[in-house]
Structure formats: C-alpha cells, structure tokens
Enzyme design. Structure first.
Site, PDB file in Angstrom:
ATOM      1  N   SER A 137     -19.471   3.140  27.250  1.00 38.24           N
ATOM      2  CA  SER A 137     -19.326   4.584  27.038  1.00 38.24           C
ATOM      3  C   SER A 137     -19.107   5.312  28.348  1.00 38.24           C
ATOM      4  CB  SER A 137     -20.575   5.151  26.365  1.00 38.24           C
ATOM      5  OG  SER A 137     -20.452   6.564  26.294  1.00 38.24           O
ATOM      6  N   LYS A 192     -24.285   0.916  20.769  1.00 32.26           N
ATOM      7  CA  LYS A 192     -23.200   1.840  21.119  1.00 32.26           C
ATOM      8  C   LYS A 192     -22.844   2.735  19.922  1.00 32.26           C
ATOM      9  CE  LYS A 192     -19.704   3.738  23.308  1.00 32.26           C
ATOM     10  NZ  LYS A 192     -18.496   3.863  22.605  1.00 32.26           N
ATOM     11  N   HIS A 195     -25.415   5.356  19.734  1.00 32.68           N
ATOM     12  CA  HIS A 195     -25.097   6.291  20.831  1.00 32.68           C
ATOM     13  C   HIS A 195     -24.021   7.277  20.370  1.00 32.68           C
ATOM     14  CE1 HIS A 195     -22.160   7.482  23.887  1.00 32.68           C
ATOM     15  NE2 HIS A 195     -23.156   7.569  24.745  1.00 32.68           N
ATOM     16  N   ASN A 196     -22.959   6.749  19.766  1.00 34.21           N
ATOM     17  CA  ASN A 196     -21.871   7.639  19.342  1.00 34.21           C
ATOM     18  C   ASN A 196     -22.315   8.578  18.226  1.00 34.21           C
ATOM     19  OD1 ASN A 196     -20.425   6.018  21.098  1.00 34.21           O
ATOM     20  ND2 ASN A 196     -18.589   6.072  19.847  1.00 34.21           N
ATOM     21  N   GLU A 199     -24.115  11.220  19.784  1.00 39.13           N
ATOM     22  CA  GLU A 199     -23.123  12.082  20.458  1.00 39.13           C
ATOM     23  C   GLU A 199     -22.551  13.116  19.465  1.00 39.13           C
ATOM     24  OE1 GLU A 199     -20.165   9.816  22.757  1.00 39.13           O
ATOM     25  OE2 GLU A 199     -18.636  11.040  21.785  1.00 39.13           O
TER      26      GLU A 199
HETATM   27  P1  NBP Z   1      -6.715   2.230  22.376  1.00 41.42           P
HETATM   28  O1  NBP Z   1      -7.879   2.151  21.467  1.00 41.42           O
HETATM   29  O2  NBP Z   1      -5.763   3.345  22.201  1.00 41.42           O
HETATM   30  O3  NBP Z   1      -5.931   0.820  22.224  1.00 41.42           O
HETATM   31  C1  NBP Z   1      -4.701   0.631  22.884  1.00 41.42           C
HETATM   32  C2  NBP Z   1      -4.610  -0.785  23.434  1.00 41.42           C
HETATM   33  O4  NBP Z   1      -4.711  -1.744  22.374  1.00 41.42           O
HETATM   34  C3  NBP Z   1      -3.252  -1.026  24.095  1.00 41.42           C
HETATM   35  O5  NBP Z   1      -3.437  -1.825  25.206  1.00 41.42           O
HETATM   36  C4  NBP Z   1      -2.497  -1.729  22.989  1.00 41.42           C
HETATM   37  O6  NBP Z   1      -1.426  -2.502  23.447  1.00 41.42           O
HETATM   38  C5  NBP Z   1      -3.578  -2.604  22.461  1.00 41.42           C
HETATM   39  N1  NBP Z   1      -3.279  -3.195  21.157  1.00 41.42           N
HETATM   40  C6  NBP Z   1      -3.084  -2.636  19.955  1.00 41.42           C
HETATM   41 BR1  NBP Z   1      -3.093  -0.845  19.620  1.00 41.42          BR
HETATM   42  N2  NBP Z   1      -2.849  -3.513  18.986  1.00 41.42           N
HETATM   43  C7  NBP Z   1      -2.862  -4.705  19.600  1.00 41.42           C
HETATM   44  C8  NBP Z   1      -2.685  -6.009  19.148  1.00 41.42           C
HETATM   45  N3  NBP Z   1      -2.466  -6.257  17.866  1.00 41.42           N
HETATM   46  N4  NBP Z   1      -2.752  -7.008  20.038  1.00 41.42           N
HETATM   47  C9  NBP Z   1      -2.987  -6.763  21.349  1.00 41.42           C
HETATM   48  N5  NBP Z   1      -3.183  -5.528  21.846  1.00 41.42           N
HETATM   49  C10 NBP Z   1      -3.116  -4.516  20.983  1.00 41.42           C
HETATM   50  O7  NBP Z   1      -7.174   2.141  23.897  1.00 41.42           O
HETATM   51  P2  NBP Z   1      -8.413   2.823  24.649  1.00 41.42           P
HETATM   52  O8  NBP Z   1      -8.531   4.282  24.300  1.00 41.42           O
HETATM   53  O9  NBP Z   1      -8.286   2.417  26.075  1.00 41.42           O
HETATM   54  O10 NBP Z   1      -9.668   2.094  24.029  1.00 41.42           O
HETATM   55  C11 NBP Z   1      -9.854   0.693  24.093  1.00 41.42           C
HETATM   56  C12 NBP Z   1     -11.130   0.367  23.322  1.00 41.42           C
HETATM   57  O11 NBP Z   1     -12.235   1.045  23.956  1.00 41.42           O
HETATM   58  C13 NBP Z   1     -11.114   0.853  21.873  1.00 41.42           C
HETATM   59  O12 NBP Z   1     -11.870  -0.015  21.085  1.00 41.42           O
HETATM   60  C14 NBP Z   1     -11.808   2.187  21.955  1.00 41.42           C
HETATM   61  O13 NBP Z   1     -12.393   2.568  20.728  1.00 41.42           O
HETATM   62  C15 NBP Z   1     -12.858   1.907  23.022  1.00 41.42           C
HETATM   63  N6  NBP Z   1     -13.330   3.105  23.768  1.00 41.42           N
HETATM   64  C16 NBP Z   1     -12.473   4.109  24.076  1.00 41.42           C
HETATM   65  C17 NBP Z   1     -12.955   5.216  24.794  1.00 41.42           C
HETATM   66  C18 NBP Z   1     -12.031   6.350  25.177  1.00 41.42           C
HETATM   67  O14 NBP Z   1     -12.555   7.342  25.703  1.00 41.42           O
HETATM   68  N7  NBP Z   1     -10.718   6.251  24.972  1.00 41.42           N
HETATM   69  C19 NBP Z   1     -14.293   5.261  25.176  1.00 41.42           C
HETATM   70  C20 NBP Z   1     -15.114   4.187  24.871  1.00 41.42           C
HETATM   71  C21 NBP Z   1     -14.629   3.118  24.150  1.00 41.42           C
HETATM   72  P3  NBP Z   1       0.061  -1.889  23.482  1.00 41.42           P
HETATM   73  O15 NBP Z   1       0.157  -1.152  24.777  1.00 41.42           O
HETATM   74  O16 NBP Z   1       0.918  -3.075  23.408  1.00 41.42           O
HETATM   75  O17 NBP Z   1       0.208  -0.979  22.286  1.00 41.42           O
END
Ligand code: NBP
Length: 495
Positions: A137, A192, A195-196, A199
């Site tokens: 987080s 987690k 936590h959410n 939140e």
């Molecule tokens: P996203 O949740 O938006 O996921 C995008 C990523 O997943 C890209 O690298 C994409 O590759 C890849 N992807 C997908 Br979509 N489908 C795929 C597949 N079938 N095979 C391989 N790769 C695949 O990214 P994020 O916001 O960085 O979050 C990543 C994780 O962390 C998620 O689980 C999210 O819930 C969690 N999280 C996010 C935050 C936040 O603030 N954003 C905070 C805490 C936790 P591509 O580029 O080829 O489409």
C-alpha cells in the site's frame, strides 16, 4: 534492451513482471537500495519506455521474454508480479512455473483476493515452488519511496525476500520497517484487504465532515483548509487529513476550488466490497465500511439522485442547513464525531482480523499490523500507535472499544458525536458512517437488545427455537405460540 545472459552467469537479485505505475516505482525503489532488478512487461514497448525514461542510468535490466527474465536471475529466483489482480496473475504464474526450479519464489504484490492467494500458495507448494502473496500500500509515491508491505504465504520463502522487502518499505520513527511477515497463505492479502476497507471508511468519515461543514454550516474552502490543517496536528493526524487539506486549498485556473468542479459520483475497485463480504461470511460487523461502500454506490446513482432531488421532500424547515449551533462548537462536534467513528471503524476492522485469524488459522500479531500501517500506506496515522499500545496492554483484547484508552477517548467524544448526528438528521444531511457507527456503539454497549423478539418471531413462524435467560446457553426451547402447532422444531444451527 540489454543482452541477457551475462558471461559470469545470472546477476539479477530479483525480477519484476508488470511495469505499470506500481511496478515501475517499486523497481526504482529496489534499484536505489542496491538491488539489481530484471524487468519484463507483456507489452514490451512499455519496458523500452521505462528503460529509456525513469530507469535510464540505473542498474535495471530489461528483457523481452519471460525466459530471458528467468535466465537473468540468481538462485533461488525471486520474481515479483505487479500485474492486474485476477486472471493476469494466474496467467503469468502459468507461464513462469515451467521455467522455474524447486525452491524458486514468486511474490504477488498486487491487490489479489486472499482466497486466490490461499489457492495459489497451495498449488505452487505442490509443485515445489514458493509463493508469497503480499499486500503493498502507498500508491505511486509509496511504491517509489517506501510503501507499507504485508507479506504472507509460504513462510520458508520469507528469509530470502526479507532484506529486499524491508529495505524498500517505509520506516516508522525509530527506523523499524513497515514490512513484516503477516502469516501463512492468504494472511498478507487479507490484511491488505482490511486495510483497504478501513481506507474506504476513513475517506467516508472525512467526506461527511466536509459535507456538514460546507453545506450544513456554510464554511468557505479557506475555512475548511484551516480547520483540517488544525485537525491534522491533533488526534486526527493522518495522511488522508493532510491530503484533504491540500485538496481544499487547490484552485482551478479560474480561481474556483477544484473540488467544486469534480462530479460527485465515487468509483471503487472492489477491495472495500470484499472486506464487507468477508465480514458477512465470518459473521462479524463491519458496518462502517459497509456504509462507506454503499455511500459510493449511492453517489454513483447520479442521474436518479438528480431526479429525486427535484421531487423528494426533506421534511425539515431549512433543508441542508445546520441551525442553532455556534460555528466553533459545531466544528468541534464534527471533529469528535469523525474521531469516534474512526475508532469504531478500526475496532470493527481488528475484530474482523481476529475472526479471520481463527477461521483461516493465521497467527496474527495485531499490534504489529497496526505498526505496518503506521507509515507508507494510505491509512497511515498517529492514531495507529494507540492501537499498538492497546494490544500491548492486552494481546487478546476482543475489541479496541474495551481498551482503557479508547473507552476514555469515546467517552470524551460522545457528546459531540451525538450532537453531530442529531444536527445532520434534523437538517437532512446524510451521515451514514457517523450514524451507523453510533448505532453500533450503542448496540455493543447494550446489555440487552430486542433480539429476544427476533427469536420469538423466528420460533413463531418457523419453530426455530430459542434459548432462555434463566437456563444455560445451548439449551433450546420451542413455544406453540398459536396452540395449533406440532411438536417438531427446526435445527438450532446458526449460519
Ligand atoms: P494495473 O493494475 O493497471 O495493471 C497493469 C499491468 O498489468 C501492466 O503491466 C499490464 O501489462 C499487466 N497485465 C495485464 Br492488465 N494483463 C496481463 C496479463 N494477462 N499478463 C501479463 N501482464 C498483464 O497496474 P498498477 O496500478 O501498477 O497495479 C498493479 C497491482 O498493484 C494491481 O494488483 C493493483 O491492484 C495493485 N495496487 C495498485 C495501487 C495503485 O495505486 N495503482 C496501489 C496498491 C496496489 P500491459 O502493459 O501489457 O498491459
């Protein structure tokens, strides 16, 4: 991209798959701490952009295939997934597993559903691999400079990832990292998830204060900024109060507060809902988070609300306006309502963690969990130290509401809390979190509730039986309420 098979054998300390916002920032954070990271993204253009952009002049290695990523890693291989939760995680694991050797470690750092993590841990252990499901987080900034990290899963993997994860995590004032082993299989992702959920609750209790101050008491954005700035230095000292202060201060190019221009229809990605679903399954109250989730759902019924606002009566003299209260007193009352509701929300969150620990046989350290949330994450707040202290006083505390510190804190906040809820009801301003938290509090402190009538009704229409106050628990009775019923009763199980 760079050549992958270095002459002296694999050199990378950890691999990361998924270069969206979280993945990229975690990689840079690991690089800052001296780890060599090899990265892969399904769409390789994103890897190239990353290498030529934020990762330029770092030790990060970029590769175009998963085979190349595996080949670049030192044993036991450590590979973190930061892909979208759900099917992408299973798909990536499916591609990775045939390439790995016994004892290699996959870490899922996304927001995966804890039951998926339980399943994946079992499946991978059966294949001789090790799996960690870790909540992370802190959003973009946390990932870059120090998130809160909640790992769980196959415990034998922990010594191999501990140093990396703890080095990149946020630190509390004495330097302790906000990263520790939470428990087996899904414990990290469950923590987690809670936590959410919390939140969601924290955001809702703040939104209700905003509504009451802006619409009810007519405060200007400048005034609200100043109130929140003061609150941020007191009992409510927290990241979410801090960013709300900044949001109040922000103006658009034309000088109007930016907040005024944002459509009032809230989105959500599901973790609040999962928390509430789990609370229903475990039979523990998570009423404040449930109200926070539903408040977002109601806000999203934007068109219906627009129509309803023209036809539905408020039944109050000056709808939406708080009257009869001095502004300063009212602001203090709202502060107290927010604080007391927040205490109820955390009390419910920790009760749920305790129920889950029993159900899934996790050995959770509640005081430590509060410290994992102390820095780096979205709900970081000074208040979490009071929770750690409460569990230090009594590790088997059934509810934070029974701890001496919180008994006193709520006693002090109660008059303002009740005043706020009454004023909101009288002026037609919805405060679902404050009012449901108060209802929970009043129910929790009630020695006797009207559930005897519920039991009588159940027995009347369905012969569901009841227990008696003058007999030991576990003895069940049935009354033939109409004089025409038979002797048969329904089973006395509770779902
Ligand atoms: P996203 O949740 O938006 O996921 C995008 C990523 O997943 C890209 O690298 C994409 O590759 C890849 N992807 C997908 Br979509 N489908 C795929 C597949 N079938 N095979 C391989 N790769 C695949 O990214 P994020 O916001 O960085 O979050 C990543 C994780 O962390 C998620 O689980 C999210 O819930 C969690 N999280 C996010 C935050 C936040 O603030 N954003 C905070 C805490 C936790 P591509 O580029 O080829 O489409």
């Amino acid at each position: 991209m760079e050549p992958v098979n270095p002459p002296n054998g694999p050199s990378a300390d950890i691999g990361l798959i998924g270069l969206a916002v979280m993945g990229q920032n975690l990689v840079l954070n690991m690089n800052d701490h001296g780890y060599q990271v090899v990265v892969y993204n399904r769409t390789s253009a994103r890897t190239t952009e990353f290498l030529n952009g934020p990762a330029r002049d770092t030790n990060v290695i970029g590769v175009e295939t998963i085979d190349q990523l595996v080949a670049a890693l030192k044993p036991p291989r450590r590979i973190m997934l930061m892909v979208k939760a759900g099917r992408p995680v299973d798909e990536t694991i499916r591609l990775l597993t045939p390439l790995l050797d016994e004892g290699d470690i996959i870490i899922d750092g996304g927001n995966s559903y804890f039951e998926d993590t339980i399943r994946r841990t079992e499946e991978l252990v059966r294949k001789g691999l090790r799996f960690i499901g870790s909540g992370i987080s802190g959003g973009e900034e946390g990932a870059r400079y120090g998130p809160s990290i909640m790992p769980g899963g196959e415990v034998s993997a922990w010594p191999h990832v501990k140093n990396i994860l703890r080095s990149i995590a946020a630190k509390v004032a004495d330097g302790t990292p906000c990263c520790d082993w939470v428990g087996s299989d899904g414990a990290g992702h469950y923590t987690k998830m809670v936590h959410n959920g919390i939140e969601y609750g924290d955001m809702q209790v703040i939104a209700e204060a905003y509504h009451l101050m802006r619409v009810g008491a007519g405060l200007s954005y400048k005034e609200m900024e100043s109130v929140f700035s003061e609150w941020g230095n007191g009992l409510l000292d927290s990241y979410l109060i801090e960013i709300t202060t900044d949001i109040f201060a922000h103006t658009s190019a034309d000088g109007t507060p930016t907040l005024e221009k944002i459509l009032d229809a809230a989105g959500q990605k599901g973790t609040g809902k999962w928390t509430v679903i789990s609370s229903l399954q475990l039979g523990y109250p998570m009423t404040l988070v449930a109200e926070a989730v539903y408040a977002r759902v109601v806000s999203a019924l934007h068109d219906q609300r627009a129509e309803a606002s023209g036809v539905l009566a408020s039944g109050v003299a000056r709808s939406g306006t708080i009257s009869g209260l001095n502004k300063g007193d009212f602001i203090q009352a709202v502060h107290d309502a927010l604080y007391a509701s927040k205490i109820v929300s955390y009390a419910q969150g920790f009760m749920l963690l305790q129920a889950a620990a029993e159900e899934y046989q996790w050995d959770l350290d509640y005081g430590r969990i509060a410290q994992l949330w102390r820095e780096g994450c979205i709900i970081r707040a000074a208040f979490l130290d009071d929770i750690t202290a409460a569990f230090a006083r009594r590790p088997d505390l059934p509810s934070l509401l029974l701890d001496e510190f919180f008994v006193e804190a709520i006693r002090n906040a109660l008059p303002g809390w009740r005043t706020t809820v009454v004023a909101a009801v009288e002026s037609g301003i919805p405060v679902p979190a404050y009012s449901s938290a108060l209802a929970f509090y009043d129910a929790y402190r009630s020695g006797r509730l009207p559930a005897n009538l519920i039991q009588a009704q159940r027995d009347y229409f369905g012969a569901h039986t009841y227990e008696r106050i003058d007999r030991p628990r576990g003895e069940f009775f049935h009354t033939d309420w109409t004089g025409t019923g038979g002797p048969a009763t329904s089973g006395s199980y509770s779902a």
